[in-house]
Design a protein around this motif. Structure first.
Motif, PDB file in Angstrom:
ATOM      1  N   ALA A 143      -6.518  -5.325   2.783  1.00 44.63           N
ATOM      2  CA  ALA A 143      -5.631  -4.420   3.497  1.00 44.63           C
ATOM      3  C   ALA A 143      -6.033  -2.984   3.208  1.00 44.63           C
ATOM      4  CB  ALA A 143      -4.186  -4.654   3.076  1.00 44.63           C
ATOM      5  N   THR A 144      -6.038  -2.155   4.261  1.00 40.31           N
ATOM      6  CA  THR A 144      -6.364  -0.742   4.138  1.00 40.31           C
ATOM      7  C   THR A 144      -5.270   0.086   4.792  1.00 40.31           C
ATOM      8  OG1 THR A 144      -7.638  -0.726   6.187  1.00 40.31           O
ATOM      9  CG2 THR A 144      -8.838  -1.242   4.156  1.00 40.31           C
ATOM     10  N   LEU A 145      -5.212   1.376   4.414  1.00 45.94           N
ATOM     11  CA  LEU A 145      -4.129   2.235   4.902  1.00 45.94           C
ATOM     12  C   LEU A 145      -4.647   3.626   5.241  1.00 45.94           C
ATOM     13  CD1 LEU A 145      -1.014   2.559   5.332  1.00 45.94           C
ATOM     14  CD2 LEU A 145      -0.915   3.399   2.968  1.00 45.94           C
ATOM     15  N   THR A 146      -4.224   4.131   6.417  1.00 49.99           N
ATOM     16  CA  THR A 146      -4.432   5.524   6.778  1.00 49.99           C
ATOM     17  C   THR A 146      -3.054   6.150   6.978  1.00 49.99           C
ATOM     18  OG1 THR A 146      -4.434   5.296   9.192  1.00 49.99           O
ATOM     19  CG2 THR A 146      -6.504   4.801   8.030  1.00 49.99           C
ATOM     20  N   LYS A 147      -3.008   7.402   7.422  1.00 50.81           N
ATOM     21  CA  LYS A 147      -1.718   8.072   7.595  1.00 50.81           C
ATOM     22  C   LYS A 147      -0.937   7.552   8.796  1.00 50.81           C
ATOM     23  CE  LYS A 147      -2.757  12.364   5.182  1.00 50.81           C
ATOM     24  NZ  LYS A 147      -2.829  13.847   5.265  1.00 50.81           N
ATOM     25  N   LYS A 148      -1.606   6.810   9.671  1.00 49.98           N
ATOM     26  CA  LYS A 148      -0.921   6.334  10.866  1.00 49.98           C
ATOM     27  C   LYS A 148      -0.953   4.828  11.049  1.00 49.98           C
ATOM     28  CE  LYS A 148      -1.627  10.514  13.622  1.00 49.98           C
ATOM     29  NZ  LYS A 148      -2.145  11.078  14.889  1.00 49.98           N
ATOM     30  N   GLU A 149      -1.865   4.142  10.336  1.00 48.19           N
ATOM     31  CA  GLU A 149      -1.983   2.712  10.569  1.00 48.19           C
ATOM     32  C   GLU A 149      -2.549   1.992   9.348  1.00 48.19           C
ATOM     33  OE1 GLU A 149      -6.035   3.560  13.206  1.00 48.19           O
ATOM     34  OE2 GLU A 149      -4.442   2.322  14.023  1.00 48.19           O
ATOM     35  N   SER A 150      -2.398   0.670   9.386  1.00 45.08           N
ATOM     36  CA  SER A 150      -2.969  -0.176   8.358  1.00 45.08           C
ATOM     37  C   SER A 150      -3.720  -1.299   9.052  1.00 45.08           C
ATOM     38  CB  SER A 150      -1.860  -0.759   7.472  1.00 45.08           C
ATOM     39  OG  SER A 150      -2.398  -1.666   6.518  1.00 45.08           O
ATOM     40  N   PHE A 151      -4.769  -1.753   8.397  1.00 48.48           N
ATOM     41  CA  PHE A 151      -5.534  -2.879   8.907  1.00 48.48           C
ATOM     42  C   PHE A 151      -5.524  -4.000   7.880  1.00 48.48           C
ATOM     43  CE2 PHE A 151      -7.361  -1.116  12.702  1.00 48.48           C
ATOM     44  CZ  PHE A 151      -7.389   0.246  12.475  1.00 48.48           C
ATOM     45  N   LEU A 159       0.860  -1.180   0.000  1.00 48.04           N
ATOM     46  CA  LEU A 159       0.000   0.000   0.000  1.00 48.04           C
ATOM     47  C   LEU A 159       0.894   1.227   0.000  1.00 48.04           C
ATOM     48  CD1 LEU A 159      -2.454  -1.244   2.763  1.00 48.04           C
ATOM     49  CD2 LEU A 159      -2.927  -1.156   0.309  1.00 48.04           C
ATOM     50  N   TYR A 160       0.521   2.254  -0.762  1.00 48.94           N
ATOM     51  CA  TYR A 160       1.404   3.404  -0.925  1.00 48.94           C
ATOM     52  C   TYR A 160       0.854   4.703  -0.344  1.00 48.94           C
ATOM     53  CZ  TYR A 160       3.913   0.402  -4.190  1.00 48.94           C
ATOM     54  OH  TYR A 160       4.622  -0.624  -4.757  1.00 48.94           O
ATOM     55  N   SER A 161      -0.474   4.852  -0.319  1.00 50.14           N
ATOM     56  CA  SER A 161      -1.007   6.136   0.136  1.00 50.14           C
ATOM     57  C   SER A 161      -2.295   5.929   0.922  1.00 50.14           C
ATOM     58  CB  SER A 161      -1.259   7.053  -1.056  1.00 50.14           C
ATOM     59  OG  SER A 161      -2.132   6.447  -1.982  1.00 50.14           O
ATOM     60  N   ALA A 162      -2.562   6.874   1.811  1.00 52.18           N
ATOM     61  CA  ALA A 162      -3.752   6.801   2.662  1.00 52.18           C
ATOM     62  C   ALA A 162      -5.011   6.687   1.803  1.00 52.18           C
ATOM     63  CB  ALA A 162      -3.824   8.033   3.558  1.00 52.18           C
ATOM     64  N   GLY A 163      -5.908   5.801   2.221  1.00 61.41           N
ATOM     65  CA  GLY A 163      -7.137   5.583   1.485  1.00 61.41           C
ATOM     66  C   GLY A 163      -7.067   4.400   0.532  1.00 61.41           C
ATOM     67  N   GLU A 164      -5.878   3.916   0.291  1.00 55.85           N
ATOM     68  CA  GLU A 164      -5.704   2.800  -0.631  1.00 55.85           C
ATOM     69  C   GLU A 164      -6.163   1.496   0.026  1.00 55.85           C
ATOM     70  OE1 GLU A 164      -1.726   2.501  -2.071  1.00 55.85           O
ATOM     71  OE2 GLU A 164      -2.201   0.961  -3.564  1.00 55.85           O
ATOM     72  N   GLU A 165      -6.762   0.625  -0.779  1.00 55.38           N
ATOM     73  CA  GLU A 165      -7.214  -0.686  -0.322  1.00 55.38           C
ATOM     74  C   GLU A 165      -6.810  -1.734  -1.352  1.00 55.38           C
ATOM     75  OE1 GLU A 165     -11.347   0.761   1.940  1.00 55.38           O
ATOM     76  OE2 GLU A 165     -11.418  -0.639   0.255  1.00 55.38           O
ATOM     77  N   LYS A 166      -6.472  -2.940  -0.849  1.00 58.26           N
ATOM     78  CA  LYS A 166      -6.184  -4.050  -1.758  1.00 58.26           C
ATOM     79  C   LYS A 166      -6.788  -5.322  -1.182  1.00 58.26           C
ATOM     80  CE  LYS A 166      -2.217  -2.280  -4.201  1.00 58.26           C
ATOM     81  NZ  LYS A 166      -0.794  -2.433  -4.571  1.00 58.26           N
TER      82      LYS A 166
END
Lengths: 112, 113
Positions: free
Chosen positions: A64-72, A50-57
């Motif tokens: 997998a999801t991504l914010t500016k401080k964490e990933s789930f 994941l490269y940038s906040a808001g990205e999901e795969k």
């Protein structure tokens, strides 16, 4: 200093019981966040970048999801074969070069 | 195609001995990395090669550790005067030049008695 913290340390689920793993990170600038799966006695197996906040795969039961401080890492309707250690790692765009900085991992056990 | 391979898969040695660990990267991958993983921890970076040169060796813990990649393919991690604290799984990874995704080998399990 770059830091990656994963929680929980261990997670036990019943087959079909959905849940999420957390990866909190601190970097100067995020080049990429990586999820790997590691089975006992084996090397880490690549899952997502994941490269940038808001990205999901997504891949099968994993998302997998991504914010500016964490990933789930969300696991939907897990099966026993999803049992493994899940590792999160970051690459720092500013000071890290190409190296990966890993968290300690979350050990997932899925019982049938 | 073949993945990253590492030999030996297991190595048992005595304190003070010298060991060499070998890594064969994925064919065509110009970047090669060494990591060390202790029980219950994530992998910890040791050294990164781009081609034949070590681009980043900031993770090597001390001067007992040395790595080479003379022809830009196979790499050898060398540990002199081994200590019990060197016991760990040594992982090798490779990636395409300019690509971030690193693909790992199965590791070498080193036990120093």
């Amino acid at each position: 200093e770059d830091q990656v913290t994963q929680s929980p340390e261990a997670l036990r689920l019943q087959e079909g019981e959905s849940s999420s793993l957390n990866c909190s990170y601190t970097v100067s600038g995020l080049r990429g966040l990586f999820w790997y799966r590691q089975d006992p006695g084996k090397g880490p197996e690549f899952l997502f970048t994941l490269y940038s906040a808001g990205e999901e795969k997504e891949k099968e039961r994993l998302k997998a999801t991504l914010t500016k401080k964490e990933s789930f890492l969300h696991i939907t309707a897990p099966k026993p074969e999803d049992s493994a250690t899940y590792l999160c790692a970051v690459q720092d765009l500013v000071r890290g070069g190409n190296k990966l900085v890993f968290g300690a991992g979350t050990i997932l056990r899925v019982k049938s | 195609g073949a993945g990253v391979s590492q030999t030996p898969s297991n190595k048992v040695t005595e304190k003070g001995k010298y060991v060499e660990l070998r890594c064969d990267p994925i064919s065509g991958h110009t970047a090669l990395y060494w990591y060390r993983q202790s029980l219950g921890q994530g992998p910890e970076f040791l050294i990164y090669f781009q081609g034949t040169g070590a681009a980043d060796d900031s993770g090597l813990p001390n001067d007992r550790f040395f790595a080479v990649r003379p022809e830009g393919s196979v790499s050898t991690l060398k540990i002199q005067r081994t200590e019990r604290g060197d016991s760990a799984v040594y992982l090798c990874a490779s990636s395409l030049q300019g690509q971030e995704t690193q693909y790992f080998g199965p590791g070498t399990r080193l036990l120093v008695l």
